[in-house]
Design a protein around this motif. Structure first.
Motif, PDB file in Angstrom:
ATOM      1  N   GLY A 210       0.650  -1.328   0.123  1.00 26.94           N
ATOM      2  CA  GLY A 210       0.030  -0.054  -0.089  1.00 26.94           C
ATOM      3  C   GLY A 210       0.627   1.158  -0.006  1.00 26.94           C
ATOM      4  O   GLY A 210       0.208   2.215   0.249  1.00 26.94           O
ATOM      5  N   ARG A 211       1.946   1.186  -0.208  1.00 27.53           N
ATOM      6  CA  ARG A 211       2.816   2.518   0.012  1.00 27.53           C
ATOM      7  C   ARG A 211       2.484   3.390  -1.122  1.00 27.53           C
ATOM      8  O   ARG A 211       2.434   4.744  -0.631  1.00 27.53           O
ATOM      9  CB  ARG A 211       4.404   2.206  -0.407  1.00 27.53           C
TER      10      ARG A 211
ATOM     11  N   LYS B 188      -3.366  -2.848   8.572  1.00 29.09           N
ATOM     12  CA  LYS B 188      -2.771  -2.456  10.242  1.00 29.09           C
ATOM     13  C   LYS B 188      -2.140  -0.980  10.117  1.00 29.09           C
ATOM     14  O   LYS B 188      -2.300  -0.410  11.041  1.00 29.09           O
ATOM     15  CB  LYS B 188      -1.786  -3.331  10.402  1.00 29.09           C
ATOM     16  N   GLN B 189      -1.646  -0.519   8.859  1.00 25.95           N
ATOM     17  CA  GLN B 189      -0.986   0.507   8.778  1.00 25.95           C
ATOM     18  C   GLN B 189      -1.791   1.654   8.600  1.00 25.95           C
ATOM     19  O   GLN B 189      -1.538   2.975   8.691  1.00 25.95           O
ATOM     20  CB  GLN B 189       0.109   0.606   8.016  1.00 25.95           C
ATOM     21  N   ASN B 190      -3.124   1.411   8.170  1.00 20.40           N
ATOM     22  CA  ASN B 190      -3.893   2.383   7.408  1.00 20.40           C
ATOM     23  C   ASN B 190      -4.639   3.343   8.686  1.00 20.40           C
ATOM     24  O   ASN B 190      -5.188   2.734   9.394  1.00 20.40           O
ATOM     25  CB  ASN B 190      -5.009   1.725   6.598  1.00 20.40           C
TER      26      ASN B 190
ATOM     27  N   LEU C 193      -6.079   6.273   7.384  1.00 20.70           N
ATOM     28  CA  LEU C 193      -6.567   7.397   6.480  1.00 20.70           C
ATOM     29  C   LEU C 193      -7.992   6.909   6.205  1.00 20.70           C
ATOM     30  O   LEU C 193      -8.181   5.743   5.737  1.00 20.70           O
ATOM     31  CB  LEU C 193      -5.864   7.394   5.286  1.00 20.70           C
ATOM     32  N   PRO C 194      -9.007   7.826   6.107  1.00 24.39           N
ATOM     33  CA  PRO C 194     -10.438   7.358   6.003  1.00 24.39           C
ATOM     34  C   PRO C 194     -10.548   7.153   4.457  1.00 24.39           C
ATOM     35  O   PRO C 194     -11.594   6.611   3.989  1.00 24.39           O
ATOM     36  CB  PRO C 194     -11.146   8.633   6.439  1.00 24.39           C
ATOM     37  N   ASN C 195      -9.951   7.770   3.690  1.00 22.34           N
ATOM     38  CA  ASN C 195     -10.071   7.670   2.227  1.00 22.34           C
ATOM     39  C   ASN C 195      -9.437   6.723   1.547  1.00 22.34           C
ATOM     40  O   ASN C 195      -9.280   6.374   0.225  1.00 22.34           O
ATOM     41  CB  ASN C 195      -9.700   8.985   1.553  1.00 22.34           C
ATOM     42  N   ALA C 196      -8.777   5.815   2.586  1.00 17.34           N
ATOM     43  CA  ALA C 196      -7.891   4.698   1.934  1.00 17.34           C
ATOM     44  C   ALA C 196      -8.393   3.269   2.233  1.00 17.34           C
ATOM     45  O   ALA C 196      -8.858   3.424   3.570  1.00 17.34           O
ATOM     46  CB  ALA C 196      -6.482   4.829   2.241  1.00 17.34           C
ATOM     47  N   SER C 197      -8.746   2.350   1.465  1.00 25.27           N
ATOM     48  CA  SER C 197      -9.141   1.174   1.845  1.00 25.27           C
ATOM     49  C   SER C 197      -8.499   0.085   1.108  1.00 25.27           C
ATOM     50  O   SER C 197      -7.930   0.125   0.046  1.00 25.27           O
ATOM     51  CB  SER C 197     -10.613   0.775   1.786  1.00 25.27           C
ATOM     52  N   PHE C 198      -8.222  -1.254   1.514  1.00 18.89           N
ATOM     53  CA  PHE C 198      -7.529  -2.325   0.960  1.00 18.89           C
ATOM     54  C   PHE C 198      -8.278  -3.582   0.825  1.00 18.89           C
ATOM     55  O   PHE C 198      -8.977  -3.750   1.817  1.00 18.89           O
ATOM     56  CB  PHE C 198      -6.319  -2.304   1.814  1.00 18.89           C
ATOM     57  N   TYR C 199      -8.191  -4.406  -0.115  1.00 19.64           N
ATOM     58  CA  TYR C 199      -8.914  -5.483  -0.207  1.00 19.64           C
ATOM     59  C   TYR C 199      -8.001  -6.577  -0.878  1.00 19.64           C
ATOM     60  O   TYR C 199      -6.967  -6.193  -1.905  1.00 19.64           O
ATOM     61  CB  TYR C 199      -9.917  -5.376  -1.173  1.00 19.64           C
ATOM     62  N   THR C 200      -7.945  -7.876  -0.478  1.00 18.24           N
ATOM     63  CA  THR C 200      -7.233  -8.904  -1.318  1.00 18.24           C
ATOM     64  C   THR C 200      -8.238  -9.268  -2.388  1.00 18.24           C
ATOM     65  O   THR C 200      -9.481  -9.507  -2.403  1.00 18.24           O
ATOM     66  CB  THR C 200      -7.247 -10.199  -0.481  1.00 18.24           C
ATOM     67  N   HIS C 201      -7.366  -9.249  -3.571  1.00 15.82           N
ATOM     68  CA  HIS C 201      -8.279  -9.322  -4.805  1.00 15.82           C
ATOM     69  C   HIS C 201      -7.404  -9.660  -5.934  1.00 15.82           C
ATOM     70  O   HIS C 201      -6.092  -9.187  -6.179  1.00 15.82           O
ATOM     71  CB  HIS C 201      -9.068  -7.968  -5.462  1.00 15.82           C
ATOM     72  N   ASP C 202      -7.898 -10.700  -6.822  1.00 14.04           N
ATOM     73  CA  ASP C 202      -7.127 -11.137  -8.010  1.00 14.04           C
ATOM     74  C   ASP C 202      -7.655 -10.420  -9.072  1.00 14.04           C
ATOM     75  O   ASP C 202      -8.687  -9.982  -9.372  1.00 14.04           O
ATOM     76  CB  ASP C 202      -7.566 -12.711  -8.109  1.00 14.04           C
ATOM     77  N   MET C 203      -6.626  -9.779  -9.763  1.00 14.94           N
ATOM     78  CA  MET C 203      -6.888  -8.750 -11.075  1.00 14.94           C
ATOM     79  C   MET C 203      -7.620  -9.278 -12.127  1.00 14.94           C
ATOM     80  O   MET C 203      -8.080  -8.420 -12.929  1.00 14.94           O
ATOM     81  CB  MET C 203      -5.610  -8.140 -11.428  1.00 14.94           C
TER      82      MET C 203
END
Length: 242
Positions: free
Chosen positions: A51-52, A80-82, A84-94
């Motif tokens: 996520g950098r 764990k590091q996030n 920021l309210p405008n950032a979100s992360f998901y495990t996903h296969d492109m």
């Protein structure tokens, strides 16, 4: 798949920990200025790692930045590091559909593409990115330049990071770069492999034209000045959805 195994190991992050952060920030700033991306944009950082770059984009104030990666460990770290309210992360296969007609900007940066065994899988991943864009939205793919790679391939290299020794051996086989990585961690030796397809600009242009995306600019380095030529280190391609 090799990338699910390798990308989630601590060795992967140790080996590549010295990637040039200043260069990455410089490139992203150039890119955002080049595209005149408004702050109310919704951005997908596709293959975001830990996520950098998603964090940097969110810190710049964009409305929504979503980072996805196939490596579950990467996404756990990002979450764990996030803060920021405008950032979100998901495990996903492109290769799987994601937020159709939703994003103003889709990013696939620093050669985060071309790892699949079969070309139809790469085509599927490109279609997914195209489908995710709103009309007039932009797709940016930053990829290696095959001709440059062929001319500058270093067949054998050794590195020591954090007391762990890495032996890296590369070869080109059937239009793929195959990288064998031997890790010596004390008495424990492990082997991993990376493979990446040597796709050129015409491949991306043809496949994305078929899903209503037009190539509007292409650059050969992170300054966004150099056109793609045989001597260019990168293929930075900007497409827009019609």
């Amino acid at each position: 798949m090799w990338f699910q195994k390798w990308f989630d190991t601590p060795y992967y992050h140790l080996l590549y920990k010295n990637r040039d952060e200043q260069e990455a920030v410089f490139f992203i700033d150039n890119l955002i200025a080049n595209l005149n991306t408004p702050l109310n944009a919704k951005i997908w950082d596709n293959a975001c790692g830990a996520g950098r770059h998603s964090f940097y984009l969110a810190q710049k104030g964009f409305l929504s930045v979503i980072g996805t990666d196939i490596g579950e460990g990467n996404i756990i770290t990002a979450k764990k590091q996030n803060k920021l309210p405008n950032a979100s992360f998901y495990t996903h296969d492109m290769r799987r559909e994601f937020y159709v007609n939703y994003f103003d900007l889709v990013l696939n940066l620093f050669t985060s593409f071309g790892y699949f065994d079969y070309e139809y899988e790469s085509r599927k991943a490109l279609r997914v990115m195209a489908h995710a864009l709103k009309k007039k939205g932009f797709l940016v793919i930053d990829y290696l330049n095959p001709e440059y790679v062929k001319a500058h391939l270093k067949e054998r290299e050794e590195k020591t990071e954090g007391g762990i020794r890495f032996l890296i051996e590369k070869k080109i086989t059937y239009d793929k770069v195959v990288k064998k990585i031997t890790v010596n961690d004390g008495a424990v030796q492990s082997e991993y492999e990376e493979t990446v397809n040597l796709y050129n600009l015409s491949f991306f242009e043809k496949e994305l034209k078929a899903v209503n995306l037009q190539l509007i600019n292409s650059y050969g380095d992170y300054t966004l000045q150099m056109p793609i030529e045989e001597t260019s280190p990168r293929q930075i391609m900007i497409f827009q959805k019609k």
